[in-house]
Design a protein around this motif. Sequence first.
Motif, PDB file in Angstrom:
ATOM      1  N   LEU A   1       3.216   9.564   0.047  1.00 47.08           N
ATOM      2  CA  LEU A   1       3.064   8.408   0.922  1.00 47.08           C
ATOM      3  C   LEU A   1       2.252   8.771   2.167  1.00 47.08           C
ATOM      4  O   LEU A   1       2.499   9.795   2.803  1.00 47.08           O
ATOM      5  CB  LEU A   1       4.434   7.890   1.363  1.00 47.08           C
ATOM      6  N   GLU A   2       1.294   7.908   2.523  1.00 45.17           N
ATOM      7  CA  GLU A   2       0.525   8.099   3.752  1.00 45.17           C
ATOM      8  C   GLU A   2      -0.147   6.799   4.126  1.00 45.17           C
ATOM      9  O   GLU A   2      -0.487   5.989   3.259  1.00 45.17           O
ATOM     10  CB  GLU A   2      -0.523   9.206   3.599  1.00 45.17           C
ATOM     11  N   ASN A   3      -0.330   6.588   5.431  1.00 48.16           N
ATOM     12  CA  ASN A   3      -1.000   5.384   5.906  1.00 48.16           C
ATOM     13  C   ASN A   3      -1.653   5.692   7.257  1.00 48.16           C
ATOM     14  O   ASN A   3      -0.967   5.859   8.262  1.00 48.16           O
ATOM     15  CB  ASN A   3      -0.010   4.230   6.052  1.00 48.16           C
ATOM     16  N   ASP A   4      -2.976   5.759   7.271  1.00 42.79           N
ATOM     17  CA  ASP A   4      -3.706   6.067   8.504  1.00 42.79           C
ATOM     18  C   ASP A   4      -3.548   4.995   9.573  1.00 42.79           C
ATOM     19  O   ASP A   4      -3.834   5.252  10.753  1.00 42.79           O
ATOM     20  CB  ASP A   4      -5.196   6.234   8.198  1.00 42.79           C
ATOM     21  N   LEU A   5      -3.117   3.791   9.181  1.00 48.43           N
ATOM     22  CA  LEU A   5      -2.991   2.699  10.149  1.00 48.43           C
ATOM     23  C   LEU A   5      -1.620   2.639  10.802  1.00 48.43           C
ATOM     24  O   LEU A   5      -1.423   1.868  11.752  1.00 48.43           O
ATOM     25  CB  LEU A   5      -3.296   1.359   9.477  1.00 48.43           C
TER      26      LEU A   5
ATOM     27  N   ASN B   1       0.865  -1.182   0.000  1.00 46.81           N
ATOM     28  CA  ASN B   1       0.000   0.000   0.000  1.00 46.81           C
ATOM     29  C   ASN B   1       0.902   1.231   0.000  1.00 46.81           C
ATOM     30  O   ASN B   1       1.580   1.512   0.984  1.00 46.81           O
ATOM     31  CB  ASN B   1      -0.889   0.041   1.238  1.00 46.81           C
ATOM     32  N   LEU B   2       0.924   1.951  -1.125  1.00 49.81           N
ATOM     33  CA  LEU B   2       1.727   3.169  -1.212  1.00 49.81           C
ATOM     34  C   LEU B   2       1.007   4.347  -0.562  1.00 49.81           C
ATOM     35  O   LEU B   2       1.639   5.337  -0.204  1.00 49.81           O
ATOM     36  CB  LEU B   2       2.045   3.492  -2.667  1.00 49.81           C
ATOM     37  N   ALA B   3      -0.295   4.236  -0.460  1.00 52.65           N
ATOM     38  CA  ALA B   3      -1.111   5.183   0.299  1.00 52.65           C
ATOM     39  C   ALA B   3      -2.308   4.408   0.812  1.00 52.65           C
ATOM     40  O   ALA B   3      -2.817   3.520   0.131  1.00 52.65           O
ATOM     41  CB  ALA B   3      -1.565   6.357  -0.571  1.00 52.65           C
ATOM     42  N   LEU B   4      -2.743   4.724   2.040  1.00 51.58           N
ATOM     43  CA  LEU B   4      -3.898   4.040   2.618  1.00 51.58           C
ATOM     44  C   LEU B   4      -4.622   5.010   3.533  1.00 51.58           C
ATOM     45  O   LEU B   4      -4.049   5.508   4.512  1.00 51.58           O
ATOM     46  CB  LEU B   4      -3.464   2.794   3.396  1.00 51.58           C
ATOM     47  N   ARG B   5      -5.864   5.284   3.194  1.00 54.91           N
ATOM     48  CA  ARG B   5      -6.713   6.145   4.009  1.00 54.91           C
ATOM     49  C   ARG B   5      -7.914   5.354   4.518  1.00 54.91           C
ATOM     50  O   ARG B   5      -8.504   4.585   3.768  1.00 54.91           O
ATOM     51  CB  ARG B   5      -7.233   7.337   3.202  1.00 54.91           C
ATOM     52  N   VAL B   6      -8.265   5.580   5.769  1.00 54.78           N
ATOM     53  CA  VAL B   6      -9.511   5.050   6.320  1.00 54.78           C
ATOM     54  C   VAL B   6     -10.502   6.198   6.297  1.00 54.78           C
ATOM     55  O   VAL B   6     -10.299   7.218   6.956  1.00 54.78           O
ATOM     56  CB  VAL B   6      -9.321   4.522   7.749  1.00 54.78           C
TER      57      VAL B   6
END
Length: 312
Positions: free
Chosen positions: A215-219, A20-25
Amino acid sequence: MTGRAVIGATARFQAPAKLNLALRVVGRRADGYHLLESWMVFFPLYDELSVTVTDGGMSLTCDPPVTGSVEENLVWRAARLLAERYAVSCGARLELVKQIPHGAGLGGGSSDAALTLLALNRLWGLERSLAELIELGVRLGADVPFFLGGRSAWVGGIGERLMPFAEGLTGALVLVFPGAGVATGRVFQRLNGRFPVRAAPLGMPAAGEGWIGALENDLEAPALEIEPKIGAARAALEAAGARATLMSGSGSTVFGVFPDVAQAMEAVAGIGVNHTDWRVFSGGILNRHPFHAGWGDERDPDRGHPGSGGPR
């Protein structure tokens, strides 16, 4: 069945990892499923699945075992689901060899399940459409539709919404699995409904290496609260010269983006020496699933540079 299965036919396939190069919830449904937006790509780290068509029954071996019983394994569940849905009269002998770390945020189980659906759909002569397979796949796990789709994609909803990227992404990557998995359920519990408010939805990434600055990951933050080794893995990648780092999925694997292949492979060697209990891999982004490139052991020509001699 719409085609004809050949009893005794055998083929081997490769199930790649994902990143996952980016993941938003972005929300939560009334039934408890979280709504996501993500950029997902394949990575050249593979489980291997051997499938033999039999005249009845189902068997599965998994090396090493990753579930308490065969019936819990996603490969078994996928095979049974497909057989029951289309009243398949023949069977299969399934042999799975695991290389993708379990509970690492790399989608190994989902990749295995998707490959099982794709392989048996072909070998059993079912000729079911991709849409039909995705309908089954989403019942097995949120990442399964992505692996069925076969291309790098924007993924939304609970995993069932796929929009393939128009152009491929590139990058020299190093993955670090710090020897401890993180349960996805615990990460979402720790997230506790904290969904960042954003001005716009996650769009499509820029081609080539244009995605790196986004890049971003809320988790990642809640996963770090559970497993400090994730932070140690990020620090090791940064110290080795990574341009950017991020945790994949719900963790615990962290990847780093390096200027070129040579520096990525140097990082693998250095991190492996200093952390002998970690697993470290290098590779380039894959934009297509190897199953869609051909039968059996054929690998995708777009697979990026190979790993550095396997896990360390």
